[in-house]
Design a protein around this motif. Sequence first.
Motif, mmCIF file in Angstrom:
data_model
loop_
_atom_site.group_PDB
_atom_site.id
_atom_site.type_symbol
_atom_site.label_atom_id
_atom_site.label_comp_id
_atom_site.label_asym_id
_atom_site.label_seq_id
_atom_site.Cartn_x
_atom_site.Cartn_y
_atom_site.Cartn_z
ATOM 1 N N GLN A 70 0.105 11.282 -3.029
ATOM 2 C CA GLN A 70 -0.026 12.682 -3.416
ATOM 3 C C GLN A 70 1.053 13.085 -4.414
ATOM 4 O O GLN A 70 0.793 13.812 -5.363
ATOM 5 C CB GLN A 70 0.042 13.570 -2.179
ATOM 6 N N ALA A 71 2.271 12.574 -4.229
ATOM 7 C CA ALA A 71 3.353 12.881 -5.171
ATOM 8 C C ALA A 71 3.039 12.315 -6.557
ATOM 9 O O ALA A 71 3.292 12.973 -7.575
ATOM 10 C CB ALA A 71 4.669 12.332 -4.645
ATOM 11 N N ALA A 103 0.846 -1.190 0.000
ATOM 12 C CA ALA A 103 0.000 0.000 0.000
ATOM 13 C C ALA A 103 0.887 1.247 0.000
ATOM 14 O O ALA A 103 1.935 1.279 0.625
ATOM 15 C CB ALA A 103 -0.895 -0.011 1.225
ATOM 16 N N LEU A 104 0.444 2.265 -0.718
ATOM 17 C CA LEU A 104 1.210 3.492 -0.802
ATOM 18 C C LEU A 104 0.933 4.382 0.403
ATOM 19 O O LEU A 104 -0.192 4.476 0.874
ATOM 20 C CB LEU A 104 0.853 4.259 -2.075
#
Length: 73
Positions: free
Chosen positions: A46-47, A39-40
């Motif tokens: 956002q980046a 998972a990020l």
Amino acid sequence: MHAGLLLLSLLAALLLFLLWIRGLYVARFAGSSRQAPRALHPAELQALRNQLRPPVPPATPPSPPAPEEHPPS
């Protein structure tokens, strides 16, 4: 006697062939699907979103319209 030995060696060769094919399958397909995707982190997400957005030009106040010049009548 020779027929039984032939049959036994053919079965052994078939078994080894099937095990080899199974090893190829596990190495290519099953090994990669076991790893769950990571998972990020919200900052990473956002980046990535910022990279996909088109650049926004800086906000400038709208200039007043230029007066139209009419030829003298």
